[in-house]
Design a protein around this motif. Structure first.
Motif, PDB file in Angstrom:
ATOM      1  N   ILE A  29       2.608   3.818   5.713  1.00  0.00           N
ATOM      2  CA  ILE A  29       1.366   3.954   4.491  1.00  0.00           C
ATOM      3  C   ILE A  29       0.880   2.544   4.741  1.00  0.00           C
ATOM      4  N   SER A  30       1.598   1.368   4.856  1.00  0.00           N
ATOM      5  CA  SER A  30       0.837  -0.027   4.974  1.00  0.00           C
ATOM      6  C   SER A  30      -0.221  -0.045   6.123  1.00  0.00           C
ATOM      7  N   TYR A  31       0.247   0.409   7.314  1.00  0.00           N
ATOM      8  CA  TYR A  31      -0.517   0.513   8.451  1.00  0.00           C
ATOM      9  C   TYR A  31      -1.930   1.458   8.151  1.00  0.00           C
ATOM     10  N   LEU A  32      -1.470   2.532   7.452  1.00  0.00           N
ATOM     11  CA  LEU A  32      -2.786   3.407   7.269  1.00  0.00           C
ATOM     12  C   LEU A  32      -3.732   2.787   6.145  1.00  0.00           C
ATOM     13  N   PHE A  33      -3.305   2.313   5.454  1.00  0.00           N
ATOM     14  CA  PHE A  33      -4.024   1.496   4.360  1.00  0.00           C
ATOM     15  C   PHE A  33      -4.806   0.274   4.929  1.00  0.00           C
ATOM     16  N   ALA A  34      -4.196  -0.544   5.798  1.00  0.00           N
ATOM     17  CA  ALA A  34      -5.064  -1.586   6.734  1.00  0.00           C
ATOM     18  C   ALA A  34      -5.855  -0.780   7.541  1.00  0.00           C
TER      19      ALA A  34
END
Length: 402
Positions: free
Chosen positions: A303-308
């Motif tokens: 999720i953090s990777y997708l948001f970044a």
């Protein structure tokens, strides 16, 4: 005249991470050798990370869920290779753009209205750079701490690393585990910094050149001497003075156009690489977040990777769109300027002819393109997200069918 130059939070953050990956202006031979060493270390770290992912892909070939999991990390590394090798080729021009921006854009020689435009741009760039940096670092930290959370309650022989290396070594046992974990953290930090640092500086360059187009619009539309019609009618020297002022604005416009051409030359390969990768990357990340059978710690990291990635895509499409929009508005600023107050003398006729040329040139707006195939704008963002949803729908249907 000696000018004082502004300090910029966004540029300070971006330049710090550029130094981390080995891109800065050197002042001595020793510093140059050190910089080359840092670049070599960055390439080595990315190559090591890519080797780990390729091995993982080899040992998991045939397992669709595992392959998409590895592809999420592998596509990020492909972007890193695109960026660092492209900018290594154009290193002098890239660093020259940053120096030019600092010397010509960030001085205090502005009036009150122009200063407000500069401050507004500085605030926007600070927001963008801080958000992208924070989101990218959050993604890196979730990857780093994910094994520590997963290993809670496990035996020493059952511990996992950040990435499975598939080596015939007892990597789960001390001290091999600690050594391998430290190596992977070092490689992850370097690859992660390379992932977002160039996008930060690209956003700063684009938004600041768009800011200069806005300032030029204001200057053209508000030439003080053109507003004093009575003075122009009685003083022939005023027409000459006005022509010289406009000639200076035309030179500023040409300098900004040259700046945009150099920016396009340096980043066009990077832009097309990211455009081609983002749709596939977002699709695989969405698959891991929604459809794959993962633990909570793994899901949070994706999720953090997708948001970044979404922040990164929004930032560089928005900054490119600003350059296009503001450069095109020069024509409107020229047309709305009080040029009608100029007398039809020698300099008045020359100025009107020059204004026509500026208007015609401004109709072809400056735009940053993906290797000349298409211009980058906010519409590009919506198209990529639409394509991502189409790919994700196909993946979802495949998962349901199987």
């Amino acid at each position: 005249m000696n000018l004082k130059y502004r300090k910029d939070l966004a540029f300070t953050v971006a330049s710090f991470y550029l130094r981390v990956v080995g891109f800065w202006l050197t002042t001595s031979r020793l510093e140059e050798w050190f910089r080359i060493g840092v670049v070599g270390y960055t390439i080595l770290a990315i190559t090591f990370s890519a080797w780990v992912q390729i091995r993982g892909l080899y040992f998991n070939w045939g397992d669709f869920s595992a392959c998409t999991y590895i592809a999420c990390d592998g596509l990020g590394l492909v972007m890193d290779f695109f960026k660092i090798f492209s900018l290594f080729v154009y290193q002098k021009k890239f660093l020259g753009l940053m120096v030019y921006m600092q010397k010509n854009f960030w001085h205090y020689n502005y009036d009150e209205e122009e200063d407000l435009i500069v401050k507004d741009t500085k605030r926007i760039t600070a927001y963008f750079v801080c958000i992208l940096t924070f989101s990218s670092l959050s993604s890196i930290f979730t990857y780093m701490f994910r094994p520590l959370l997963t290993n809670i309650g496990r035996n020493e022989t059952d511990r996992i690393l950040i990435f499975n290396m598939y080596l015939d070594l007892p990597l789960s046992i001390s001290p091999y585990y600690e050594i391998a974990y430290t190596i992977q953290i070092a490689a992850l930090n370097q690859a992660g910094s390379c992932y977002f640092c160039f996008d930060n500086i690209f956003c700063i360059l684009c938004l600041n050149v768009a800011c200069q187009f806005r300032i030029l619009q204001y200057r053209i539309a508000n030439v003080p001497i053109l507003k004093m019609k009575e003075n122009l009618d009685t003083n022939t020297d005023s027409s000459d003075e006005c022509y010289n002022a406009f000639k200076n604005y035309i030179q500023q416009h040409q300098a900004l156009l040259d700046f945009c051409e150099t920016l396009e030359e340096i980043f066009t390969i990077i832009v097309i690489g990211q455009i081609l990768m983002f749709s596939i990357l977002f699709c695989f990340l969405g698959y891991q977040v929604i459809l794959a059978d993962l633990t909570l710690s793994y899901r949070i990291s994706f999720i953090s990777y997708l948001f970044a990635g979404m922040c990164q895509l929004w930032m560089f499409t928005y900054s490119c769109d600003c350059v296009t929009q503001e450069s095109a508005k020069i024509a409107s600023a020229v047309y709305t300027s009080p040029w009608i107050n100029l007398p039809m003398d020698k300099f008045g006729k020359m100025l009107r002819q020059d204004l026509q040329i500026v208007v015609m040139r401004s109709r072809r707006a400056c735009c940053l393109t993906a290797c000349g195939f298409f211009p980058i704008s906010l519409e590009t963002y919506t198209k990529i997200m639409s394509t991502t949803m189409s790919y994700f729908t196909l993946l979802k249907q495949r998962t349901i069918d199987t």
